[in-house]
Design an enzyme around this catalytic site. Structure first.
Site, mmCIF file in Angstrom:
data_model
loop_
_atom_site.group_PDB
_atom_site.id
_atom_site.type_symbol
_atom_site.label_atom_id
_atom_site.label_comp_id
_atom_site.label_asym_id
_atom_site.label_seq_id
_atom_site.Cartn_x
_atom_site.Cartn_y
_atom_site.Cartn_z
ATOM 1 N N ARG A 104 -4.415 -4.469 -8.155
ATOM 2 C CA ARG A 104 -4.755 -3.056 -7.869
ATOM 3 C C ARG A 104 -3.633 -2.128 -8.348
ATOM 4 O O ARG A 104 -3.092 -1.317 -7.600
ATOM 5 C CB ARG A 104 -5.040 -2.867 -6.377
ATOM 6 C CG ARG A 104 -6.284 -3.656 -5.932
ATOM 7 C CD ARG A 104 -6.823 -3.216 -4.587
ATOM 8 N NE ARG A 104 -5.813 -3.288 -3.555
ATOM 9 C CZ ARG A 104 -5.350 -2.256 -2.851
ATOM 10 N NH1 ARG A 104 -5.811 -1.046 -3.061
ATOM 11 N NH2 ARG A 104 -4.453 -2.437 -1.934
ATOM 12 N N HIS B 52 3.689 -7.378 -10.876
ATOM 13 C CA HIS B 52 4.458 -8.100 -9.845
ATOM 14 C C HIS B 52 5.379 -9.159 -10.453
ATOM 15 O O HIS B 52 5.007 -10.330 -10.529
ATOM 16 C CB HIS B 52 3.488 -8.757 -8.855
ATOM 17 C CG HIS B 52 2.795 -7.771 -7.987
ATOM 18 N ND1 HIS B 52 3.227 -7.463 -6.717
ATOM 19 C CD2 HIS B 52 1.723 -6.983 -8.231
ATOM 20 C CE1 HIS B 52 2.443 -6.532 -6.202
ATOM 21 N NE2 HIS B 52 1.517 -6.223 -7.096
ATOM 22 N N ARG C 58 -2.955 5.959 -9.190
ATOM 23 C CA ARG C 58 -3.106 4.757 -8.348
ATOM 24 C C ARG C 58 -4.374 3.985 -8.734
ATOM 25 O O ARG C 58 -5.351 4.583 -9.152
ATOM 26 C CB ARG C 58 -3.214 5.131 -6.868
ATOM 27 C CG ARG C 58 -1.984 5.770 -6.302
ATOM 28 C CD ARG C 58 -2.163 6.048 -4.800
ATOM 29 N NE ARG C 58 -2.370 4.827 -4.055
ATOM 30 C CZ ARG C 58 -3.217 4.707 -3.031
ATOM 31 N NH1 ARG C 58 -3.935 5.719 -2.626
ATOM 32 N NH2 ARG C 58 -3.337 3.553 -2.413
ATOM 33 N N CYS D 181 4.777 -1.917 -8.496
ATOM 34 C CA CYS D 181 3.423 -1.595 -8.054
ATOM 35 C C CYS D 181 3.410 -0.399 -7.089
ATOM 36 O O CYS D 181 3.646 0.721 -7.532
ATOM 37 C CB CYS D 181 2.763 -2.842 -7.478
ATOM 38 S SG CYS D 181 0.978 -2.777 -7.615
ATOM 39 N N GLU E 253 7.847 -10.466 -9.175
ATOM 40 C CA GLU E 253 8.330 -11.398 -8.138
ATOM 41 C C GLU E 253 7.398 -12.596 -8.011
ATOM 42 O O GLU E 253 7.731 -13.577 -7.362
ATOM 43 C CB GLU E 253 8.509 -10.669 -6.791
ATOM 44 C CG GLU E 253 7.232 -10.362 -6.020
ATOM 45 C CD GLU E 253 6.442 -9.156 -6.560
ATOM 46 O OE1 GLU E 253 6.751 -8.663 -7.656
ATOM 47 O OE2 GLU E 253 5.493 -8.743 -5.863
ATOM 48 N N GLU F 96 0.871 -1.180 0.000
ATOM 49 C CA GLU F 96 0.000 0.000 0.000
ATOM 50 C C GLU F 96 0.904 1.225 0.000
ATOM 51 O O GLU F 96 1.628 1.470 0.973
ATOM 52 C CB GLU F 96 -0.872 -0.067 1.260
ATOM 53 C CG GLU F 96 -2.140 0.706 1.161
ATOM 54 C CD GLU F 96 -2.953 0.394 -0.101
ATOM 55 O OE1 GLU F 96 -3.174 -0.792 -0.403
ATOM 56 O OE2 GLU F 96 -3.334 1.360 -0.798
#
Ligand code: GLN
Length: 206
Positions: free
Chosen positions: A144, A179, A114, A87, A181, A59
């Site tokens: 998101r 992402h 965002r 992100c 990862e 976040e």
């Protein structure tokens, strides 16, 4: 004799920390870089020994608050190593975000939106084309996710979807809306390390 030891730090304040540690460790293992290490970064002292820093997803408002609280804002801004930002990390790298709770680092000249894919598309996967990446499309996992809505000329756009830019780099910095990862494809980690010259140092090791 092996190469010089290299430390990659993962900002460990909130978010996908262990996934990034595992992915960088796997990237180093893949090429037999036994002397590389991946550590958690929570303080300026942790950061000072690193050749690169990962700012993970999570976040961005929370990570931003914790960066400030841990006295890491200036140390990250002036960090001489590479930054791999994913992100929420991409949000933090920007110069402009329409959310006053995010104290952006301003390291890449770009405006970020965002949660740009809205509610219906909170999470999705897509095969994206990344400029200069060998081996075909990259299977990207978006959660998101933000997008870059505009970028200055110093920023190299690597990949875009209809909503905006989802991968970009600027010298030693790489920012990804998704992402890498997750999913096991380490080509972007490899490329980031190579941009820093870290790869070459280890590739010569026999
Ligand atoms: N929506 C989050 C934010 O703006 C980012 C989501 C993520 O990192 N997976 O902070």
């Amino acid at each position: 004799m092996g190469g010089k030891s290299v430390t990659v730090g993962v900002l460990a304040l909130q978010g996908n920390v262990s996934e990034h540690i595992d992915a960088f460790a796997a990237a180093f293992r893949q090429r037999g870089s036994g002397e590389a290490s991946v550590i958690e970064v929570r303080s300026p002292a942790d950061l000072s020994g690193c050749a690169a820093l990962t700012i993970p997803g999570g976040e961005s408002t929370t990570i931003s608050r914790l960066i400030d609280r841990n006295g890491l804002y200036e140390p990250i801004r002036t960090f001489p190593g590479g930054i791999f930002a994913t992100c929420a990390g991409m949000v933090l790298m920007a110069t402009l975000v329409a959310d006053p709770r995010v104290h952006t680092l301003g390291l890449m000249d770009m405006t970020v939106d965002r949660n740009a894919f809205g509610r219906q598309k909170e999470s999705f996967e897509a095969d994206i084309t990344v400029a200069g990446l060998d081996g075909g499309p990259f299977h990207a996992i978006f959660i998101r996710a933000p997008v870059v809505t505009s970028a200055g000329t110093s920023v190299r756009v690597l990949s875009s979807l209809d909503q905006g830019i989802v991968a970009a780099e600027k010298g030693r910095y790489m920012a990804l809306a998704f992402h890498p990862e997750l999913g096991g494809d380490l080509r972007l980690h490899e490329r980031f390390l190579r941009n820093l010259g870290i790869s070459d140092r280890f590739m010569g090791r026999t």
